[in-house]
Design an enzyme around this catalytic site. Structure first.
Site, PDB file in Angstrom:
ATOM      1  N   ALA A 165      30.585  88.491  60.537  1.00  0.00           N
ATOM      2  CA  ALA A 165      30.745  89.597  59.596  1.00  0.00           C
ATOM      3  C   ALA A 165      30.658  90.949  60.300  1.00  0.00           C
ATOM      4  CB  ALA A 165      29.674  89.503  58.509  1.00  0.00           C
ATOM      5  N   ASP A 204      54.915 120.681  88.214  1.00  0.00           N
ATOM      6  CA  ASP A 204      55.587 121.393  89.290  1.00  0.00           C
ATOM      7  C   ASP A 204      56.580 122.363  88.653  1.00  0.00           C
ATOM      8  OD1 ASP A 204      57.313 119.469  88.337  1.00  0.00           O
ATOM      9  OD2 ASP A 204      58.202 119.018  90.277  1.00  0.00           O
ATOM     10  N   ASN A 228      38.128  89.222  56.989  1.00  0.00           N
ATOM     11  CA  ASN A 228      38.312  90.041  58.197  1.00  0.00           C
ATOM     12  C   ASN A 228      39.732  89.960  58.763  1.00  0.00           C
ATOM     13  OD1 ASN A 228      35.654  90.705  57.940  1.00  0.00           O
ATOM     14  ND2 ASN A 228      34.964  89.705  59.825  1.00  0.00           N
ATOM     15  N   THR A 273      42.572  90.260  54.308  1.00  0.00           N
ATOM     16  CA  THR A 273      42.467  91.406  53.401  1.00  0.00           C
ATOM     17  C   THR A 273      42.021  92.681  54.107  1.00  0.00           C
ATOM     18  OG1 THR A 273      40.219  90.747  52.787  1.00  0.00           O
ATOM     19  CG2 THR A 273      42.015  89.944  51.418  1.00  0.00           C
ATOM     20  N   ASP A 274      41.343  92.568  55.260  1.00  0.00           N
ATOM     21  CA  ASP A 274      40.976  93.769  56.019  1.00  0.00           C
ATOM     22  C   ASP A 274      42.118  94.220  56.928  1.00  0.00           C
ATOM     23  OD1 ASP A 274      38.579  93.634  54.831  1.00  0.00           O
ATOM     24  OD2 ASP A 274      37.398  93.220  56.631  1.00  0.00           O
TER      25      ASP A 274
END
Length: 865
Positions: A283, A329, A697, A700-701
């Site tokens: 998590a 330069d 994780n 949906t994340d």
């Protein structure tokens, strides 16, 4: 060995003997074979290339990826095979995306390298051959003419009106006159007029030369070796992501230890608490972060490539946005590397003599493909005459050349002599002060009249005025005789002055202004003379006035031993002239030590070491050398300095996007940690199982986070200063936001879980379903909280992002599918819900965004940029 001999100090015949050669017949075949064995191929050793395997390995050199590997391994050991395999798959997907993108960039860079081979005329066994330049050896005698590339270091044996363009090696834009006579003393490379160097090219004249050094023993080879020895800097993004990984490691370890110890001391089974610790670790670590960061950077790389900026390393994309100093330069980067006539002062505006002389006394040639041959000033004169309708070919038919009087470096004049019917016409040009001094007459509207002292003073003043403006000037004169005389420059008639410029690129002034507006200082580091550099600097806005500091390279020999006051002066200087490659490296190091992120632009061999040492090396794609391209992090395919500012904007947008999705991911993950930790501390069933956390994780994340990474931003990103080099990806305020967002999400989700479990007496699987789905949806809607605090809730860069809406629809569908697709429902330990539980679920899903938006509107609580 040949490299120990200072060939410029000795006579050409002595140099030839020292290499067992013959200036008339060249080397024999047996000598060539022996020297090939001794010296090897006349080729530069390629900089060490990154193999495909190394590119893949590099994708795993991240602390966050290491944390994921450790978590996956522990899960596997304790029997959580599904969770372990899921994490390993995530790691492999991330590595594949990064490796494919970087390998594509490497192939693009390789495609930019010059194709084919360069051939050289060489004299061997008394015969002339045209051979591959890689087969040349020290002692070979070669023949050269205008337009030829110099393919090895050489000592001139014979020279006829020979000039050479050495800008690629020395930074000088004007051709250098070459001679065959020996020179005295230990002189610097720029002043070795009897030597020719690999990588340069002949502009005018012809020559026979002795090859003295080949391959890595040439001056170019020495610089190439210096480039290989220069260490590359770890990019700021790499450092910051590693620092974030360290912080997550500490947080993960701390939470896991506390919860495990608390559980064991309260009588819970040890194995259960180890499993809980793994759940907490999963998590805590945002498994989607590597994938999202890689794709956001890759997207930036693709956009830059479309805009003519080819980046060969993903993390370098973001570093551009943090750039605070650009070393550049002058020749060809700020200027066109092309002489242009900017002022023509005719003594008699009605006369055509001025144009005739500029065309006749001229060895340049204009080609249809714009690849003109000759001295840039002479090319400029022909272009000027052509623009006024006078063609050299037509004029030469009427004024056939009889003889040329070569340029004399003592009197700074030259002439061509032409037959015009029964007369001899002399076309003369040279240094204005010498032409004015030698002229007895001047062509005015009333005809040729004596060139009085007063008139001469007037023209000298005009010459001085233009010279003080940084112009390069020459003067014209002529005369007519009945036959060829011995004194070419006697009784000549002055015709006027012409002023030249190597003009700034048309868009450079506006680009410099944009750089300053974006808080980026542009510093000119050139091998050219101080006056020219100052004039260009003032014209394009690098300098504000003539009193601004300009430092000559001869005053930078002890850069490592500067006092505090001297260092301050150097750091405040915006133009450095007559700078060597070693000094460029030292200057970059000095600015980096002062906390600056340095980008370096260049195209020549002499720029390569600095390109590699800089935080971002930027090479020119069209005219850049192979050495410069290999050393650079980014290549400008259109050679436009303007492209850099577009790349800077993209780099800044990418960092803001990365910061947003890191805040988004960590606040979501923190809520997951808190939801699980509360359950563990209250001795209640866990609301989230390991696979459900992985689903959150990685699904949906990740999609909303990826959508944030695809944001296009606006021009406001070029109206602020660069980020502090030492600043972390997340500030203290950002961490406060992460914890605040996480607490709000946790309150609603935990509240819904315990309300379902204890008040509505739902089964554990149903309560877990409420917690899981409500958290998935709340996190999905949480993406709208990533707007700037001052932005309108309905119309902002988040709501305008089409990828965000696509991500929301996809996440809602995927989240709900976990209930209605049996295999997903069983794997994640979920179950179907009653209408009452659905009501609780939707309140918990929408509650966080409503509360957070109220706080943003009332307290201006939120992301500030």
């Amino acid at each position: 060995m040949s490299k120990e001999i200072k060939y410029w100090n000795i006579d050409a015949s002595e140099a030839t003997l020292s290499l067992d050669s013959d200036s008339v017949s060249g080397l024999t075949e047996s000598q060539v074979l022996q020297k090939v064995s001794e010296y090897g191929s006349n080729a530069l050793t390629n900089l060490k290339k990154t193999s495909k395997l190394q590119v893949i390995i590099n994708q795993f050199k991240s602390l966050i990826v290491l944390l994921l590997l450790i978590t996956a391994t522990i899960s596997f050991v304790i029997g959580e095979i599904t969770e372990s395999l899921s994490i390993f798959i995530v790691i492999l997907i991330n590595a594949a995306i990064g490796a494919i993108t970087e390998n594509k960039a490497i192939k693009s860079v390789e495609a930019l390298k010059k194709l084919g081979t360069t051939q050289t005329q060489v004299l061997r066994d008394g015969k002339t051959f045209l051979i591959d330049s890689k087969l040349l050896v020290p002692g070979d005698i070669v023949k050269l003419e205008a337009g030829d590339s110099i393919t090895a270091d050489m000592r001139i044996i014979e020279a006829s009106k020979l000039t050479c363009n050495e800008a690629i090696l020395t930074g000088e834009s004007l051709p250098v006159e070459k001679i065959e006579l020996p020179l005295k003393g230990d002189i610097i490379l720029n002043e070795r007029k009897n030597m020719l160097y690999k990588g340069t090219f002949i502009t005018t004249g012809t020559a026979k030369a002795l090859i003295t050094s080949t391959g890595m023993n040439t001056e170019v080879g020495k610089i190439s070796r210096l480039t290989q020895n220069a260490t590359s800097e770890t990019t700021p993004l790499e450092k910051k992501l590693d620092k974030l990984g360290q912080q997550l490691l500490i947080v993960s370890f701390f939470i896991a230890i506390i919860v495990t110890l608390f559980g064991v001391t309260t009588g819970k089974p040890f194995l259960l608490m180890i499993e809980t610790a793994i759940v907490l670790a999963i998590a805590t670590i945002p498994e989607g972060l590597p994938i999202v960061s890689t794709l956001a950077l890759a997207k930036g790389m693709w956009i830059m490539a479309k805009n003519n900026a080819l980046v060969n390393k993903l993390s370098a994309v973001e570093t551009l946005g943090a750039t605070s100093i650009i070393f550049t330069d002058k020749t060809g980067t700020l200027t066109e590397n092309k002489m242009t006539v900017v002022n023509a002062l005719k003594s008699n505006p009605q006369s055509d003599q001025f144009l005739k002389i500029s065309t006749l006394c001229n060895n340049a040639e204009l080609n249809l493909d714009d690849k003109h041959i000759g001295d840039p000033m002479e090319v400029a004169l022909l272009e000027y005459s052509k623009s006024l309708g006078l063609q050299k070919k037509d004029l030469m038919n009427s004024y056939p050349e009889i003889k040329e009087v070569a340029f004399d470096s003592e009197i700074l004049m030259m002439a061509t002599i032409h037959q015009v019917k029964e007369e001899i016409y002399y076309a003369i040009k040279g240094a204005p002060e010498r032409i004015i001094e030698r002229s007895n007459f001047i062509n005015l509207q009333e005809g040729e009249v004596p060139f009085t002292k007063e008139l001469k003073e007037k023209w000298i003043q005009s010459n001085t005025h233009l010279a003080n403006e940084g112009k390069r000037l020459i003067a014209f004169a002529s005369k007519k005789e009945k036959d060829l005389g011995n004194e070419t420059y006697k009784d000549i008639c002055f015709q006027g002055l012409v002023a030249f410029e190597d003009p700034p690129r048309h868009d450079i002034k506006e680009t410099i202004k944009n750089c300053h507006q974006a808080g980026i200082n542009v510093i000119m580091v050139t091998g050219d003379q101080e006056g020219t550099a100052t004039k260009i600097g003032l014209e394009i806005g690098i300098l504000k006035n003539r009193t601004d500091s300009v430092i000559n390279g001869k005053n930078l020999h002890n850069i490592d031993k500067l006092s505090s006051e001297e260092k301050t002066k150097v750091l405040e200087t915006r133009i450095f002239s007559r700078v060597s490659p070693e000094q460029k490296l030292k200057l970059i190091e000095l600015f980096q030590e002062s906390g600056k992120i340095v980008a370096m632009t260049g195209d020549g061999v002499n720029d390569a070491p600095a390109l590699k040492k800089a935080d971002i090396g930027i090479a020119m794609g069209l005219r850049g050398t192979q050495v410069a391209k290999e050393a650079a992090d980014m290549i400008l395919l259109d050679d436009s300095f303007k492209t850099i500012i577009s790349a800077v904007k993209q780099g800044r947008i990418i960092f803001v996007n990365i910061r947003r999705f890191v805040i988004y991911l960590l606040s979501c993950n923190f809520s997951e940690v808190m939801v699980v930790s509360i359950a563990a501390l209250l001795k209640s069933p866990l609301p989230l199982v390991p696979l459900s956390i992985l689903f959150l994780n990685l699904v949906t994340d990740v999609f909303p986070a990826l959508a944030l990474g695809m944001g296009n931003g606006d021009n406001d990103y070029l109206k602020s200063k660069p980020r502090d080099k030492l600043a972390a990806i997340l500030s203290k305020q950002d961490w406060a936001l992460i914890f605040s967002y996480g607490i709000i999400l946790t309150a609603f989700i935990s509240g819904a879980y315990y309300y379902s479990l204890n008040i509505l007496k739902a089964e554990i699987s149903q309560a877990r379903t409420v917690a899981f789905i409500s958290l998935a949806l709340a996190q999905t809607f949480h993406v709208f909280n990533m707007k700037r605090a001052k932005a309108n809730f309905l119309i902002n860069d988040i709501t305008k992002n089409i990828y965000v809406w696509a991500a929301i629809i996809l996440c809602i569908v995927l989240s709900l599918s976990t209930i209605y697709i049996p295999i997903l429902r069983e794997t994640l330990q979920l179950s179907k819900l009653t209408n009452e539980l659905w009501q609780v679920l939707w309140i918990a899903s929408l509650g966080p965004i409503v509360l957070i938006q109220l706080l943003i509107q009332l307290l201006k609580f939120g992301i500030k940029e």
